[in-house]
Motif scaffolding. Structure first.
Motif, PDB file in Angstrom:
ATOM      1  N   SER A 185     111.220 -97.133  86.965  1.00 14.07           N
ATOM      2  CA  SER A 185     112.099 -96.026  87.329  1.00 14.07           C
ATOM      3  C   SER A 185     111.480 -95.277  88.499  1.00 14.07           C
ATOM      4  O   SER A 185     110.329 -95.515  88.881  1.00 14.07           O
ATOM      5  CB  SER A 185     112.315 -95.066  86.150  1.00 14.07           C
TER       6      SER A 185
ATOM      7  N   LEU B 138     115.455 -97.508  85.133  1.00 19.81           N
ATOM      8  CA  LEU B 138     115.921 -96.288  84.461  1.00 19.81           C
ATOM      9  C   LEU B 138     116.105 -95.126  85.433  1.00 19.81           C
ATOM     10  O   LEU B 138     115.615 -94.015  85.222  1.00 19.81           O
ATOM     11  CB  LEU B 138     114.950 -95.900  83.339  1.00 19.81           C
ATOM     12  N   GLY B 139     116.813 -95.377  86.502  1.00 22.71           N
ATOM     13  CA  GLY B 139     117.242 -94.298  87.383  1.00 22.71           C
ATOM     14  C   GLY B 139     116.347 -94.027  88.570  1.00 22.71           C
ATOM     15  O   GLY B 139     115.182 -94.385  88.611  1.00 22.71           O
TER      16      GLY B 139
ATOM     17  N   THR C 119     116.355 -93.326  78.332  1.00 20.07           N
ATOM     18  CA  THR C 119     117.012 -92.245  79.060  1.00 20.07           C
ATOM     19  C   THR C 119     116.307 -92.071  80.396  1.00 20.07           C
ATOM     20  O   THR C 119     115.125 -92.425  80.539  1.00 20.07           O
ATOM     21  CB  THR C 119     116.987 -90.930  78.250  1.00 20.07           C
ATOM     22  N   HIS C 120     117.019 -91.557  81.395  1.00 14.21           N
ATOM     23  CA  HIS C 120     116.339 -91.305  82.672  1.00 14.21           C
ATOM     24  C   HIS C 120     115.259 -90.259  82.486  1.00 14.21           C
ATOM     25  O   HIS C 120     114.158 -90.385  83.017  1.00 14.21           O
ATOM     26  CB  HIS C 120     117.337 -90.864  83.743  1.00 14.21           C
TER      27      HIS C 120
ATOM     28  N   MET D 176     120.285 -97.717  84.741  1.00 18.27           N
ATOM     29  CA  MET D 176     120.709 -96.407  84.262  1.00 18.27           C
ATOM     30  C   MET D 176     120.624 -95.433  85.430  1.00 18.27           C
ATOM     31  O   MET D 176     119.613 -95.364  86.131  1.00 18.27           O
ATOM     32  CB  MET D 176     119.799 -95.940  83.120  1.00 18.27           C
TER      33      MET D 176
ATOM     34  N   ASP E  92     123.548 -92.990  79.648  1.00 20.18           N
ATOM     35  CA  ASP E  92     122.328 -92.201  79.476  1.00 20.18           C
ATOM     36  C   ASP E  92     122.608 -91.086  78.474  1.00 20.18           C
ATOM     37  O   ASP E  92     123.418 -90.195  78.750  1.00 20.18           O
ATOM     38  CB  ASP E  92     121.901 -91.604  80.817  1.00 20.18           C
ATOM     39  N   PRO E  93     121.960 -91.105  77.298  1.00 19.88           N
ATOM     40  CA  PRO E  93     120.987 -92.091  76.814  1.00 19.88           C
ATOM     41  C   PRO E  93     121.664 -93.263  76.125  1.00 19.88           C
ATOM     42  O   PRO E  93     122.864 -93.230  75.864  1.00 19.88           O
ATOM     43  CB  PRO E  93     120.161 -91.260  75.816  1.00 19.88           C
ATOM     44  N   CYS E  94     120.858 -94.270  75.797  1.00 16.50           N
ATOM     45  CA  CYS E  94     121.371 -95.392  75.008  1.00 16.50           C
ATOM     46  C   CYS E  94     120.230 -95.992  74.202  1.00 16.50           C
ATOM     47  O   CYS E  94     119.050 -95.777  74.506  1.00 16.50           O
ATOM     48  CB  CYS E  94     122.034 -96.447  75.888  1.00 16.50           C
TER      49      CYS E  94
ATOM     50  N   HIS F 172     111.335 -93.215  79.133  1.00 17.70           N
ATOM     51  CA  HIS F 172     112.053 -92.491  80.184  1.00 17.70           C
ATOM     52  C   HIS F 172     111.181 -92.351  81.429  1.00 17.70           C
ATOM     53  O   HIS F 172     109.976 -92.643  81.415  1.00 17.70           O
ATOM     54  CB  HIS F 172     112.519 -91.114  79.694  1.00 17.70           C
TER      55      HIS F 172
END
Length: 258
Positions: A17, A49-50, A123-124, A86, A109-111, A208
């Motif tokens: 991320s 993740l973002g 989640t980010h 994400m 987000d979230p999953c 995250h």
């Protein structure tokens, strides 16, 4: 008997991320492209993740580094590696069109996903930073579907100008909280929100990014032991979490000079 392929013999899921890829930082883009062509090509799956990009103003922007990253991710996906994405706070406007070009699946987000048979929350990370009230107000505004439709209807140049102003405002906000001695509590996750999130989803592990504070935190929430893994950014060095049958490993990656 023929030997098994690395992906079959040692199934590994990779997480990254906060790469913040931008034309001004070609070394980070080069490092990510090398990662995709190398280690990621032997993985079972890659989760981003973002904040893959420093800014994303719409899927109709075909400039670099978005174009080369899309081609590399498409090759990775076509080779059989499942690619998941994400949205983060910098690329929340990345949509189905660009995801399709990359061959990647968009995640909410979230999953919760299953890793090695265990449910894990992804989640980010910005949703956990609830003490930063100014940022949470901004997040609610830009995630409003009406705001996004209006923004994406603007000319590309106007969207880039807005993104530049937003980045400058973010830097100014960060400088303000640092000067006030509040950087740790304002820009990091809220412990109460982390605990409530663990309890809400009933998982033992969470992964995250967002805070740029790579670490593995062991904590108690809801009367149970939990693990929170924080991915690092890709500024001075890269960061990758490897999850496989042999365990979990959060490691650094070298990023060469431009």
């Amino acid at each position: 008997m023929p030997s098994e392929s690395p992906r079959t013999a040692k199934p590994t899921t990779l997480f990254v991320s906060d790469l913040h890829l931008d034309a001004s930082r070609p070394q980070a883009t080069a490092a990510f492209l090398a990662f995709l062509a190398g280690e990621a090509s032997q993985a079972d799956a890659l989760y981003i993740l973002g904040d893959l990009f420093e800014a994303w103003v719409g899927d109709d922007d075909t400039s670099e580094p978005g174009a080369s990253v899309a081609s590399a991710l498409a090759r990775l996906s076509a080779s059989g590696v499942a690619v998941h994405f994400m949205r983060g706070n910098r690329d929340f406007l990345l949509g189905e069109a660009y995801a399709g070009r990359c061959g990647m699946r968009l995640l909410a987000d979230p999953c919760v996903v299953r890793l090695q048979g265990e449910p894990v929350l992804l989640t980010h990370g910005d949703l956990l930073c609830t003490d930063d009230l100014a940022y949470q107000d901004f997040r609610r505004q830009v995630h409003d579907p009406a705001w996004q439709r209006q923004f994406l209807a603007q000319p590309l140049a106007a969207r880039h100008a807005f993104a530049a102003k937003a980045r400058e405002a973010s830097r100014a906000h960060h400088a303000t909280v640092v000067s006030a001695g509040q950087a740790e509590e304002i820009t990091d996750v809220s412990p109460d929100t982390v605990e409530a999130t663990f309890v809400r989803f009933g998982v033992q592990r969470m992964i995250h990014g967002h805070t740029h504070r790579p670490a593995v935190h062991e904590l108690h929430a809801g009367g149970r032991g939990r693990t929170r893994v924080v991915l690092g950014d890709w500024y001075d060095q890269g960061s990758v979490l490897r999850v496989g049958a042999g365990g979990w490993s959060l490691d650094r990656l070298a990023i060469g000079a431009s």
